[in-house]
Write an enzyme that holds these catalytic residues in place. Sequence first.
Site, PDB file in Angstrom:
ATOM      1  N   SER A 147      -5.955  70.833 -53.254  1.00 22.17           N
ATOM      2  CA  SER A 147      -4.687  71.462 -52.876  1.00 22.17           C
ATOM      3  C   SER A 147      -4.917  72.932 -52.584  1.00 22.17           C
ATOM      4  CB  SER A 147      -3.664  71.288 -54.000  1.00 22.17           C
ATOM      5  OG  SER A 147      -4.160  71.831 -55.218  1.00 22.17           O
TER       6      SER A 147
ATOM      7  N   GLY B   4      -2.222  75.287 -52.144  1.00 21.51           N
ATOM      8  CA  GLY B   4      -0.921  75.954 -52.223  1.00 21.51           C
ATOM      9  C   GLY B   4      -0.095  75.654 -50.992  1.00 21.51           C
TER      10      GLY B   4
ATOM     11  N   GLY C 256      -1.049  73.078 -48.070  1.00 19.30           N
ATOM     12  CA  GLY C 256      -1.053  71.630 -48.174  1.00 19.30           C
ATOM     13  C   GLY C 256      -2.296  71.125 -48.870  1.00 19.30           C
TER      14      GLY C 256
ATOM     15  N   GLY D 284       1.276  71.816 -58.442  1.00 24.51           N
ATOM     16  CA  GLY D 284       0.110  70.984 -58.708  1.00 24.51           C
ATOM     17  C   GLY D 284       0.476  69.742 -59.511  1.00 24.51           C
ATOM     18  N   ASP D 285       1.350  69.902 -60.500  1.00 19.86           N
ATOM     19  CA  ASP D 285       1.761  68.761 -61.317  1.00 19.86           C
ATOM     20  C   ASP D 285       2.562  67.764 -60.483  1.00 19.86           C
ATOM     21  OD1 ASP D 285       0.567  70.110 -63.462  1.00 19.86           O
ATOM     22  OD2 ASP D 285       2.453  71.083 -64.006  1.00 19.86           O
TER      23      ASP D 285
END
Lengths: 310, 310
Positions: free
Chosen positions: A216, A218, A221, A247-248
Amino acid sequence: MILTVTLNAALDVTYGVDSLRPRTSHRVDTTYERAGGKGINVARVLAALGHEAAVTGLAGGPTGGLLRDELRTAGLPDDLVTVAGDSRRTLTVVSRDDGEATVFNQCGPRVSPGEGETFTDHFASLVRGATVVALCGSLPPGLPPDAYAHLIRTAARAGAASVLDTSGPALLGALVAGPDVVKPNAAELAAVTGRADVPAAAAQLRALGARAVVASSGPGGVHAVTPNGAWRAAPPEQLAGNPTGAGDACVAALAAGLATGAPWPDVLRESVALSAAAVPCPVAGDFDAGTYHRFRTAVSVEEVHAAHAH
Amino acid sequence: MILTVTLNAALDVTYGVDSLRPRTSHRVDTTYERAGGKGINVARVLAALGHEAAVTGLAGGPTGGLLRDELRTAGLPDDLVTVAGDSRRTLTVVSRDDGEATVFNQCGPRVSPGEGETFTDHFASLVRGATVVALCGSLPPGLPPDAYAHLIRTAARAGAASVLDTSGPALLGALVAGPDVVKPNAAELAAVTGRADVPAAAAQLRALGARAVVASSGPGGVHAVTPNGAWRAAPPEQLAGNPTGAGDACVAALAAGLATGAPWPDVLRESVALSAAAVPCPVAGDFDAGTYHRFRTAVSVEEVHAAHAH
């Protein structure tokens, strides 16, 4: 059932102050507490999406008691194992003048070898009811760097797929067990591989054992390298807010994708939409349903045929 | 016995970080917790000086449980009354790079009228065994500004003298009950009287009911206006460190002076020496015994005959 694992569960505390000024005294006028740690945030997102999600991991002491009370209030099934030490707190101080957050993370209690074994046995029993396990966050002091490898192997023997979201030695030590998906962010990926080039670094993690890597970046994408191909997926627009829960939310979408067996482009579309929908929300584990529904059809997914991508 | 009252008891938590940088994440590498609130700090100092000191006030919830556990460990008799709300925390973040402290104070739980009455009854029973009561700190939400006035009258009826260390409406609302000593610092004194001139402001508090006023001015020492005369007392030198516990050490010396019936110049010498000895210590309630013994003979005490001083 999707089983989320948070070995270093926390009580996430948010203090509201007028303005954070180092070397002065502040009146805290709002205090907000809830159970946290990445796996618990993932379970919240999964539950909100209608998936059956369970929470396991380690918690103890008065702070562990508070976080379990909050899980009960939130309706999240608590299958945590009790340890002797007091669970950690993470404190976020939010300044009302600029909306900015300053974070203080405690380390968490040291886990004894006996507590580690008790957890391993408990996990082996729980994972029989799971289709997917999401293993999330740092390892507490006292657990060896191959702790996640053991859990991934146990899950695989029980027929459950695994998603791993951790960093550093805990990530490197888990790869040999062949996790189905690892989700480092770009900085974590560069830190463990020594390569800033995402496709090359992802290929390296796959060579070390990961079946798929979803990196990832941020607002940029995700970049996914999988046994079935490589893709880049990006949100249609950038949103302002708090990126800590993105992120979660991404891990929740990956776990849900493994559970339903959706094709990779669809899984990545969901991952990017859910990550983006977490950004407008002040606390990790929440997402904005309107943004999610708007973005899930608008995320661009592009197959990548670069030399590094397979 | 000297009874200390802390109506807004706290768990004082200290986090050690490398360097406090707003808008970033910090790893907390040391965490230190102990029972706090001004009256509890005063009791610690009194106990270290060999006085019999007891702690009462209000505490509740998981945080109240932690602070009571710590009082037990410290050997301070706990006569706190349990309330339904969770006690507050005060958090001090200490930056290792510059040694500076940044403080976050929670407000404390709201106290119900019934809890206030239960405390009043409990205090009336405890104060029968006390020669002096030290009433310290802010009033928690829910208690009226005359809460200290009731306690001071109850103490006087039981034959106990009173020292009051509070500010704002809680201080003004207590004066009518005739506290034996009030100890505002210079800023608190100016805030309640509207006068920056310490002797004039002290005279005003005495006109409103205080029998003696001991105004502390940090490194400048104290200015006392009493029924027996007025004095200024100052330390022989300035010490670097943390001034947060100096006021509590001063109150401990004033309470001890009332208990032993020492003459005012001696009491003020002790007050200034103990205040100064608290400065080298990182947490309130501690003092440096070497500094105390060195300063208690070196503090200068000068009688004041100004027009304002009586």
